[in-house]
Write an enzyme that holds these catalytic residues in place. Structure first.
Site, short mmCIF file in Angstrom:
data_model
loop_
_atom_site.label_atom_id
_atom_site.label_comp_id
_atom_site.label_asym_id
_atom_site.label_seq_id
_atom_site.Cartn_x
_atom_site.Cartn_y
_atom_site.Cartn_z
CE LYS A 94 -2.58 2.48 3.43
NZ LYS A 94 -3.35 2.48 4.66
CE1 TYR A 95 2.54 1.31 4.98
CE2 TYR A 95 4.78 0.47 4.87
CZ TYR A 95 3.58 0.62 5.55
OH TYR A 95 3.44 0.10 6.80
CG MET A 96 5.49 6.01 -0.85
SD MET A 96 7.25 6.00 -1.29
CE MET A 96 7.98 6.73 0.16
#
Ligand code: SF4
Ligand code: SF4
Length: 392
Positions: A94-96
């Site tokens: 999910k990150y960035m």
């Protein structure tokens, strides 16, 4: 009038560590190379000897300060960490918006055998097909043929721990050699999640990445001890309580003290502070081998006092009071990503918009009086107001 929260600055902005500037993302490659050269030439190594602990029954021997990559925009920061012994890198699909795994992939290139990679499936992926799809995408993006620890992202209760489809997906991926160990992550209802991992008759999951810091209650510490005794590998996140800073603390950093506080618990294998740049890298990994002292305790007292007007522990106790069902704890977590040391508006918005519309602060718009009560005395209505205007 300027609110208490407005005075809050980015984590460690006042630290003039002198090694490298903090805006690494803006440094063009040649400048970065020069900076690294200067660093090597002009300073004694700021990096301590790595300290390792064993991650529960996985048997992985990992550095007590490991690398939280969620905010790192520059692969070189990850590379330098690995070159100095840090051997566990935590990222997430999910990150960035998926970019973070790409950055980690670049950072670990050519050094894969020296380290362990942990990532997470998307929080919304529930079916076997979705979980397998996430892992396949992560493998490709990270440029690796296996993930050491795959984690279910952001559990808020025990249900998913016992989900048959999830387990089928992980069993298949393990058989294929694509993942080695399985874990979960949790910021809310940590005690329920930790206890479920232990009470699971199959003991299916090996690790728990759990929110744990000097503001955590005794119940969380006890659940961590119980899980660690059962062989669950415990990794602490949010150790710096949002990474807030206040000018009122002067030149004293509370962040090393916060990290040391977490690591003094032998049930915790490691913490994964988010490291955006070289300055933060140096500050965090310097903690390895440092004792927790009385001076640290005093620093944390002052830090706790400074953040009291705005720190939410995501306990969720206020939520029963809101008849419209606003998920106040998650709205506050999203707000922390925007206003705390993270200063990551993309992550803040992504976290906020993951909520169903009726659970966001949009529901507060025509609510005449906020009847939700915070156990810590936070002004919930003001927070919901800021989230609605800043994150929607
Ligand atoms: S203002 Fe408070 S009580 Fe009203 S909907 Fe929002 S959180 Fe719930
Ligand atoms: S606002 Fe207060 S009661 Fe609600 S989740 Fe945060 S700390 Fe808990």
């Amino acid at each position: 009038m300027e609110s208490a929260e407005k005075k809050v600055m980015n984590r460690r902005t006042f630290i003039k560590a002198g090694m490298v500037g903090t805006a690494t993302a803006l440094i063009a490659p040649p400048v970065l190379a020069n900076t690294l050269q200067q660093m090597a030439a002009s300073e004694p190594s700021p990096f301590p000897k790595p300290v390792y602990r064993i991650l529960g029954r996985t048997g992985l021997k990992i550095t007590v300060v490991s690398f939280g990559a969620m905010l790192t925009p520059e692969p070189e920061v990850i590379r330098v960490a690995i070159e100095h012994g840090v051997n566990y890198i935590d990222t997430a699909r999910k990150y960035m918006g998926g970019k973070n795994e790409e950055i980690v992939g670049k950072g670990v290139k050519g050094m894969r055998e020296k380290l362990f990679i942990a990532t997470k499936t998307l929080p919304e992926s529930k079916t076997k097909a979705e979980i397998i799809r996430d892992v396949e995408t992560s493998l490709k993006t990270l440029g690796t043929d296996h993930i050491d620890v795959i984690q279910l992202h952001n559990l808020t209760g025990k249900e998913r721990i016992f989900n048959a489809e999830t387990r089928e997906a992980f069993v298949q991926l393990k058989k294929q050699g694509k993942v080695r160990f399985c874990g979960v992550t949790t910021h809310k209802n940590e005690v329920e999640v930790l206890n479920a991992l232990v009470d699971d008759p199959d003991r299916f999951f090996d690790t728990c990445l759990v929110k744990y810091n000097f503001k955590s209650g005794k119940e969380v510490s006890s659940a961590i001890d119980r899980a660690a005794s059962a062989g669950i590998g415990i990794i602490a996140m949010k150790a710096m309580v949002g990474g807030y800073d206040t000018s009122g603390l002067g030149n004293i950093t509370p962040y090393q003290a916060a990290l040391k506080w977490v690591l003094q618990n032998p049930s915790v294998t490691a913490s994964i502070p988010g490291m955006k740049d070289f300055s933060q890298l140096r500050e965090d990994i310097a903690v390895m081998g440092m004792p927790f002292t009385y001076a640290d305790l005093r620093r944390l007292d002052r830090y706790a006092e400074a953040i009291a007007p705005f720190y939410c522990s995501f306990c969720g106790s206020c939520e029963a009071g809101c008849l419209r069902g606003v998920e106040i704890s998650t709205v506050n977590r999203a707000l922390m990503y925007a206003e705390g040391g993270y200063r990551d508006i993309t992550l803040a918005r992504a976290t906020y918009t993951e909520l169903p519309q009726q659970a966001t602060a949009a529901a507060c718009v025509d609510c005449e009086v906020c009847v939700a009560r915070c156990v810590n005395g936070l002004d919930i209505a003001a927070k919901m107001d800021r989230a609605r205007t800043g994150l929607a």
